[in-house]
Design a protein around this motif. Structure first.
Motif: not given
Ligand SMILES: Nc1ncnc2c1ncn2[C@@H]1O[C@H](COP(=O)(O)OP(=O)(O)OP(=O)(O)O)[C@@H](O)[C@H]1O
Ligand SMILES: [Mg+2]
Lengths: 361, 513
Positions: B52-55, B208-210, B410-412
């Protein structure tokens, strides 16, 4: 932003070709960025060594190589300890003054009681200098920059005071003394100062990578605020770091003074900056938290080799400084470009790292 | 459906197709398609690390995609830096704050677009302050525009981030877990603001996770799993269970269970403790097997209380006892040695060690236990087994123990930090916002873990701004207001209304400690 430090080493501009499973596994564990960070400067050193016969016909002679290694040792020994400090997010500007002072007291010790006393005095003076720095930073809470800058003048000043009636020297009659051997001996063709340097790097590596203290040094350098909540005490670590630096200066001074035989307050002017330059050239970030000893090691040798090549090509000493300055800036510029291109638009790098002391809101 | 449904026939404002983002060793997004319409709230949901955050960072111009395109009003949109996104009317609230801690609130809200006078180019501070007050008025909060950001609480910082994005006046507003740090009323007000933005015809992407928030504001929801698109749904055509199933691929019981545990002897006793700027006369007993929840509005003294127990904040008065012995930790190291685990609420600044690996982050509190042999060197084997034990228990998703923690989602990261807090032994656990930013599945696991730990005799102090969680997972809720205990709610009294009433009016309910 995910974080203000490690941004990804490039999510690649175009779709990569399909990879085999071994390639994938390898890629999972390594990245170009990480490899460059660890081995980049070493690679440059190797390239320079390979090209050296073209630049100077008599570079690759045993005598010349021995002299390069011998000359690099004292800088290298202090740079190892300084790497520890920089990884912790601090540095010691007083090492130049320490080196002058330790050199002077060592020669005085030799005059009074021979080799044994000289070695003892070198180590004790070095450690004492470090302890003074450490006490200023921890007990008196003076910021390391200010404390060590002040002590740079103080240490050098004391060295001047001790040599008011002329520089301390080793008389020529002592040419056969074991003390002189510290700087001059070759073991199986390898200069003793270089062997001492290698051993010192080994010891610092163990301290950094294999002890709890070393881990705490890194943790604190990475995020002082978080480290506090991991039960890491800054004071204990900082004290240790400054004492280790003092010790390294003590050892370095032995390899240095047993070769040059004379010292006064002006000895090795600007040494502290050359040490920090080598650490930075080796890829250790001044922000703390990351860096490698092998990088510093290679950077020290790179500077030594470059100096030697310049001398043998008859380049004037003033130009040598210009060249070295340019090398440092180029190295850092390449580093900056690499991270910039790795993650376009990653302005997060420019965000200041938060360093707060206040415990609670 | 919402009044905005008239717009839904329109062409999408933002169209994402085949988006792929690769990091070394991970494919964070894999061919994702998504469209955002004008005047809709589009929720983006998925587990931790789903992408999600990546998008959102691709939309914000932080990461370039490895493949795929984004179209904005039909034209190709390929931001190369965050200011491009801004110029295109896309405002992003990132999950991890991007504020400058040493600048004031107003300077942060207007960072990069400070109003200045025409002639002297001087910054118009008065205008900035007034603008800030207006934005905070909309959000219904009272934050001093001249305060230094570093002095704000996490929730206040979150509100500043939100104000900054609102002030940017974007057509598309992207919010990555904006409510993770907010209190219930703040969330309500934010959701109102989100609805208002939608009614103005803007688009909001909401992560959101909620899920209750998702159902309260979203028109459509897109589910991501492992970087792939699962499905986009109309919110009216689905329910929580289905959403969860699509997110995690199995059924999850998201209701909190607090298993009754036989209460043991008093483990931790606070006796008239005063600490920090305003924690005063706090007396509290925590028994073995008990979870004591700490409630109250943000900044009511929760941070001081937990830090005092952890030795991070010296006591001004009073004393503490651990197992009947006087307990006076002079620093966190003492508390750790006594078996007190601690989780800080500010993950980014006081939690992760960004340059260190996941494993090193996890074991940093127990290094002394990992030393072996005559030389007392760290044993890689002991470290690896500690890591494996906790990482598998909490299901940390990383490419391996050597991955940098700053590369995790973030969650991890949160899971790793929680593991760090558990590692010292878990006799006393002081947890600030333990489930902030973790997904539903992991939340249930963390609650189960807390149950398990208390069954084993651990005493837990838990601070949470998530009221249902606070009530659902604790045996007793202690409500703080302005640094004092104003209520101790047990049994039947443990209701959301009582907590809120206590916290806001300071009316004392059942103070019997
Ligand atoms: N800068 C980075 N370098 C390497 N891997 C990354 C990087 N940023 C994100 N990832 C990986 O990309 C994947 C997606 O991460 P992302 O942050 O988009 O998750 P998310 O859906 O926002 O999760 P959360 O709910 O925990 O915030 C994860 O497996 C993460 O480890
Ligand atoms: Mg995220």
């Amino acid at each position: 932003m995910t974080s203000d430090t490690a941004l990804p080493p490039a999510p690649g501009a175009q779709a990569p070709a399909p990879a085999t499973e071994t390639q994938r596994r390898w890629a999972r564990q390594h990245s170009i960025g990480a490899l460059w960070e660890t081995w980049g400067i070493t690679a440059v050193l190797v390239v320079l060594l390979a090209a050296s016969p073209l630049l100077s016909s008599d570079f690759l002679t045993v005598a010349n190589l021995q002299s390069v290694l011998r000359e690099s040792a004292y800088l290298g020994i202090v740079a190892a300890a300084m790497t520890l400090a920089v990884m912790n997010g601090t540095f010691d500007l007083s090492v130049g003054g320490q080196l002058a002072l330790v050199s002077v007291t060592t020669l005085m010790g030799y005059a009074a009681g021979g080799t044994g006393l000289a070695v003892l005095v070198a180590v004790i003076t070095g450690v004492a200098c470090g302890a003074v720095n450490g006490a200023l930073v921890t007990a008196m809470r003076v910021p390391p920059f200010v404390a060590t800058l002040g002590m740079l003048f103080v240490f050098r000043g004391i060295a001047y005071v001790l040599t008011q009636d002329g520089p301390k020297t080793l008389p020529y009659s002592e040419i056969g003394s074991p003390f002189v051997k510290i700087g001059g001996l070759n073991v199986a063709g390898i200069p003793l100062p270089f062997l001492i340097m290698v051993a010192f790097y080994g010891a610092i590596w163990v301290l950094l990578r294999r002890t709890a203290t070393g881990r705490r040094v890194l943790a604190f350098g990475s995020s002082p605020e978080a480290a506090r909540f991991c039960g890491i005490s800054v004071h204990r670590i900082r004290m240790l770091i400054f004492v280790v630096i003092g010790l390294s200066v003590g050892i370095a001074a032995l390899t240095y003074i047993s070769r040059v035989w004379t010292a006064d307050g002006s000895a090795q002017d600007g040494f502290e900056l050359r040490v920090i330059a080598a650490v930075v050239l080796g890829g250790t970030s001044l922000k703390g938290g990351k860096g490698t000893l092998i990088g510093t090691f290679s950077a020290v040798l790179l500077v030594g080799v470059l100096n030697d090549l310049l001398v043998s090509r008859g380049v004037d000493a003033s130009y040598q400084r210009v060249v070295l300055g340019c090398v440092l800036i180029t190295a850092l510029a390449i580093d900056g470009l690499r991270t910039r291109f790795a993650a376009p638009g990653s302005f997060a790098h420019m965000l200041p790292r938060r360093r707060r002391e206040a415990p609670a809101r | 459906m919402s009044p905005s449904s008239v717009d839904t026939s329109q062409a999408p404002v933002l169209e994402v197709s085949g988006l792929t983002v690769e990091f070394p060793g991970v494919r964070a997004l894999d061919g994702v398609d998504l469209d955002i319409r004008a005047g809709e709230v589009h929720a983006l949901v998925g587990e931790n690390g789903a992408g999600k955050s990546t998008l959102l960072k691709v939309l914000g111009g932080v990461y370039p995609p490895s493949a795929g395109t984004v179209r904005l009003r039909g034209e190709v949109y390929a931001p190369r830096r965050p200011s491009d996104a801004h110029a295109h009317g896309i405002a992003v609230i990132y999950q991890e704050f991007t504020l400058f801690p040493d600048l004031t609130v107003a300077e942060n809200v207007y960072a990069g677009r400070e109003p200045h006078s025409r002639w002297s180019r001087g910054i118009r501070y008065g205008q900035m302050r007034a603008g800030c007050r207006e934005l905070f008025g909309i959000l219904g909060v009272n934050i001093d525009p001249d305060a230094r950001v570093a002095d704000l609480s996490v929730s206040e910082q979150q509100l500043v981030e939100i104000a900054k994005a609102l002030g940017a006046d974007g057509q598309v507003i992207v919010m990555d877990e904006p409510t993770a740090a907010l209190s219930k009323e703040e969330v309500e007000r934010l959701l109102d603001v989100v609805r208002r933005l939608r009614d103005e015809g803007r688009s909001v992407v909401y992560v959101s996770h909620r899920l209750e928030e998702v159902f309260a504001v979203a028109d459509r929801a897109t589910i991501l799993r492992d970087g792939r698109l699962v499905r986009t749904l109309d919110i009216t055509a689905t329910d929580e269970d289905e959403l969860v199933r699509l997110m995690v691929g199995r059924d999850i019981d998201s209701v909190f269970h607090r298993e009754a545990v036989a209460e043991g002897r008093v483990v931790l006793r606070l006796d008239n403790v005063s600490a920090g700027r305003h924690l005063r006369d706090v007396s509290l007993d925590v028994r073995a097997g008990e979870v004591v929840g700490i409630g109250g509005v943000a900044g009511a003294g929760q941070a001081e209380l937990t830090q005092a127990v952890f030795g991070a904040l010296p006591l001004r008065a009073g004393h503490m006892e651990l197992d009947g012995q006087r307990f006076a930790p002079s620093n966190p190291a003492d508390a750790l040695a006594a078996g007190v685990g601690f989780l800080h609420e500010d993950r980014k600044h006081a939690g992760i060690l960004p340059d260190l690996s996941v494993r090193q982050n996890l074991t940093v509190t127990v290094l002394d236990r990992l030393r072996r042999g005559f030389a007392r060197l760290l044993s890689s084997r002991a470290e690896a087994s500690t890591y494996t034990e906790y990482a598998s228990r909490l299901r940390v998703r990383a490419t391996g123990p050597d991955q940098l923690i700053s590369e995790l989602s973030g969650g991890n990261q949160q899971k790793v930090l929680l593991a760090r807090a558990l590692a010292p032994g878990g006799r006393v656990l002081v947890l600030n916002e333990p489930t902030r930013g973790v997904d539903i599945g992991a939340k249930a696991e963390i609650h189960a873990l807390i149950n398990e730990l208390t069954a084993g005799g651990a005493a837990v102090i838990m601070v949470s701004s998530d009221l249902p969680e606070l009530l659902g997972t604790s045996d007793r809720v202690v409500v703080l207001s302005r640094g004092r205990i104003v209520g101790v709610l047990e049994g039947q009294d443990r209701t959301e209304e009582n907590v809120v009433a206590c916290a806001t009016t300071g009316r004392r309910i059942g103070v019997a400690a």
